[in-house]
Write a protein that holds these residues in place. Sequence first.
Motif, PDB file in Angstrom:
ATOM      1  N   GLY A 152       0.829  -1.197   0.000  1.00  0.00           N
ATOM      2  CA  GLY A 152       0.000   0.000   0.000  1.00  0.00           C
ATOM      3  C   GLY A 152       0.864   1.247   0.000  1.00  0.00           C
ATOM      4  O   GLY A 152       2.038   1.213   0.387  1.00  0.00           O
ATOM      5  N   GLY A 153       0.292   2.360  -0.458  1.00  0.00           N
ATOM      6  CA  GLY A 153       1.014   3.626  -0.458  1.00  0.00           C
ATOM      7  C   GLY A 153       2.031   3.782  -1.566  1.00  0.00           C
ATOM      8  O   GLY A 153       2.760   4.783  -1.617  1.00  0.00           O
ATOM      9  N   ASP A 154       2.079   2.821  -2.486  1.00  0.00           N
ATOM     10  CA  ASP A 154       3.045   2.833  -3.583  1.00  0.00           C
ATOM     11  C   ASP A 154       2.394   3.479  -4.798  1.00  0.00           C
ATOM     12  O   ASP A 154       1.432   2.929  -5.347  1.00  0.00           O
ATOM     13  N   PRO A 155       2.852   4.639  -5.254  1.00  0.00           N
ATOM     14  CA  PRO A 155       2.190   5.325  -6.375  1.00  0.00           C
ATOM     15  C   PRO A 155       2.673   4.796  -7.724  1.00  0.00           C
ATOM     16  O   PRO A 155       3.829   4.413  -7.882  1.00  0.00           O
ATOM     17  N   ALA A 180       9.563   3.436   3.913  1.00  0.00           N
ATOM     18  CA  ALA A 180       9.028   4.454   4.817  1.00  0.00           C
ATOM     19  C   ALA A 180       8.181   5.484   4.078  1.00  0.00           C
ATOM     20  O   ALA A 180       7.192   5.980   4.614  1.00  0.00           O
ATOM     21  N   ASP A 181       8.566   5.824   2.835  1.00  0.00           N
ATOM     22  CA  ASP A 181       7.790   6.793   2.066  1.00  0.00           C
ATOM     23  C   ASP A 181       6.359   6.316   1.850  1.00  0.00           C
ATOM     24  O   ASP A 181       5.409   7.099   1.902  1.00  0.00           O
ATOM     25  N   HIS A 182       6.202   5.040   1.582  1.00  0.00           N
ATOM     26  CA  HIS A 182       4.863   4.483   1.368  1.00  0.00           C
ATOM     27  C   HIS A 182       4.047   4.542   2.658  1.00  0.00           C
ATOM     28  O   HIS A 182       2.848   4.860   2.639  1.00  0.00           O
ATOM     29  N   ARG A 183       4.694   4.241   3.769  1.00  0.00           N
ATOM     30  CA  ARG A 183       3.994   4.314   5.054  1.00  0.00           C
ATOM     31  C   ARG A 183       3.541   5.749   5.321  1.00  0.00           C
ATOM     32  O   ARG A 183       2.394   5.991   5.736  1.00  0.00           O
ATOM     33  N   VAL A 199       7.712  -2.716   6.590  1.00  0.00           N
ATOM     34  CA  VAL A 199       8.370  -4.025   6.709  1.00  0.00           C
ATOM     35  C   VAL A 199       9.370  -4.279   5.590  1.00  0.00           C
ATOM     36  O   VAL A 199      10.177  -5.207   5.669  1.00  0.00           O
ATOM     37  N   GLY A 200       9.339  -3.473   4.515  1.00  0.00           N
ATOM     38  CA  GLY A 200      10.194  -3.725   3.367  1.00  0.00           C
ATOM     39  C   GLY A 200       9.502  -4.629   2.359  1.00  0.00           C
ATOM     40  O   GLY A 200       8.461  -5.224   2.632  1.00  0.00           O
ATOM     41  N   THR A 378      20.717   0.492  -2.530  1.00  0.00           N
ATOM     42  CA  THR A 378      20.358  -0.921  -2.702  1.00  0.00           C
ATOM     43  C   THR A 378      19.356  -1.419  -1.670  1.00  0.00           C
ATOM     44  O   THR A 378      18.738  -2.469  -1.864  1.00  0.00           O
ATOM     45  N   THR A 379      19.171  -0.704  -0.576  1.00  0.00           N
ATOM     46  CA  THR A 379      18.236  -1.151   0.463  1.00  0.00           C
ATOM     47  C   THR A 379      17.042  -0.203   0.616  1.00  0.00           C
ATOM     48  O   THR A 379      16.359  -0.230   1.639  1.00  0.00           O
ATOM     49  N   TYR A 380      16.791   0.613  -0.397  1.00  0.00           N
ATOM     50  CA  TYR A 380      15.673   1.556  -0.302  1.00  0.00           C
ATOM     51  C   TYR A 380      14.360   0.821  -0.064  1.00  0.00           C
ATOM     52  O   TYR A 380      13.507   1.270   0.707  1.00  0.00           O
ATOM     53  N   TYR A 381      14.189  -0.321  -0.724  1.00  0.00           N
ATOM     54  CA  TYR A 381      12.947  -1.088  -0.602  1.00  0.00           C
ATOM     55  C   TYR A 381      13.082  -2.306   0.322  1.00  0.00           C
ATOM     56  O   TYR A 381      12.251  -3.212   0.262  1.00  0.00           O
ATOM     57  N   GLY A 382      14.093  -2.316   1.169  1.00  0.00           N
ATOM     58  CA  GLY A 382      14.198  -3.390   2.146  1.00  0.00           C
ATOM     59  C   GLY A 382      15.553  -4.044   2.180  1.00  0.00           C
ATOM     60  O   GLY A 382      16.418  -3.793   1.334  1.00  0.00           O
TER      61      GLY A 382
END
Length: 410
Positions: A152-155, A180-183, A199-200, A378-382
Amino acid sequence: MVGVLDVPSVPQSKRIYDCVEHSLSVPRDILAITGIRSEYDILYPALDAIQAHEELSAGVVASGGHVADTHGDTISYIQQNGFEVVDSVAYLLRGDDKRMRAKGVGTLVASLTEVVSRESPDILLVAGDREEPLATAIVGNYLDIPVAHIFGGDPVWGNADDPVRHAVSKMTHIHLTACADHRDRLVQMGEHEFRTFDVGNPGLDRIRTVPELSREELSREIGFDITEGPFLVLIKHPLSSERTAAGSQMETTMKALADLSIPTVAIHPNTDPGSEEIIDVLHEYQNYDFVSVHENFERDLFVNLLRYATALVGNSSAGILEAPFLSLPAVNIGNRQTGRTNAGNVVYVDHDVDEIVEAVQRLTDDTRRADLLEQTDTTYYGDGNSGPRIADVLANIDLDTELLVKSNRY
């Protein structure tokens, strides 16, 4: 298993209370609904962690592409992973008429209502922005069963996916975001912080744990020689707002790749309207020496392809959400994925032969490729450890009236 549907003609508040009482049993039953291979691969690490958690159990409803012959009939793949497929729902309607997708959602809601009523899970689990999350959110709300939503929160711009994803977020009860941006975006949309968890991307868990194959082994498995030198992975999906151009856009992409003549492993698109035109173009090129066309791959093979690839070409979300973790550059062609945060590894181009050729050539140059990857987070999405975090959230969150009865923060 006793569920809310076993208590007819009871006021709504009482039905919610009964649902809460039921959910206090151990283990909590988590029922995941999946409709396509790529989305299942995101769900898999969460399901694996749920299965291993002493306070949780996992079941799966397979639908959509999983039960369609044209997309590989992948139910057996889910079962081989050790998960119980409690039922399957066939709802995809053939043809590229955009009405088919809307009609299919109605069929899915009706069928899923019966399955969920029978199984009476404690929590429903979905990922992404396709028909399954939308139908599940509707069913969960009307049956008083909390829905947990990954991503969720992913545009994303340009088709039905963006409003559907946000609509699902407003209807779901537990948010499991990829960053975090999506949250933060969900909180801005009025979602309460107690139900949102960064949670990533669970898809990275499997990338981290998949055994490494050599290029020789990989070549044998796919029947295409990629033992030496650069090669590309091509995944291109249709965009609903540009459905009528899907074939010509794919033709432009293939002309550029033919000019480059770099070995290319091409994978069929998703089931969205326009996919048949893309597949037709792929079949026109399948006898060219530079390309090898496949319906899909098992996750282990797909991950290893990405590990060795020079670049991921097309417009798959994997280029945005998973490729950074592998330090893999991506060439994103067209408008699909516009609006998503680029972790630094993505080069955006239009449907133009020269632009595509120049972008790929840039990424085959060692110096220019290194410059791009140096700026990639490399860890932006988890970090590849999302599954256990998701399991812990689902095991420990209070399944009470506050969770089930949603309200906006504002």
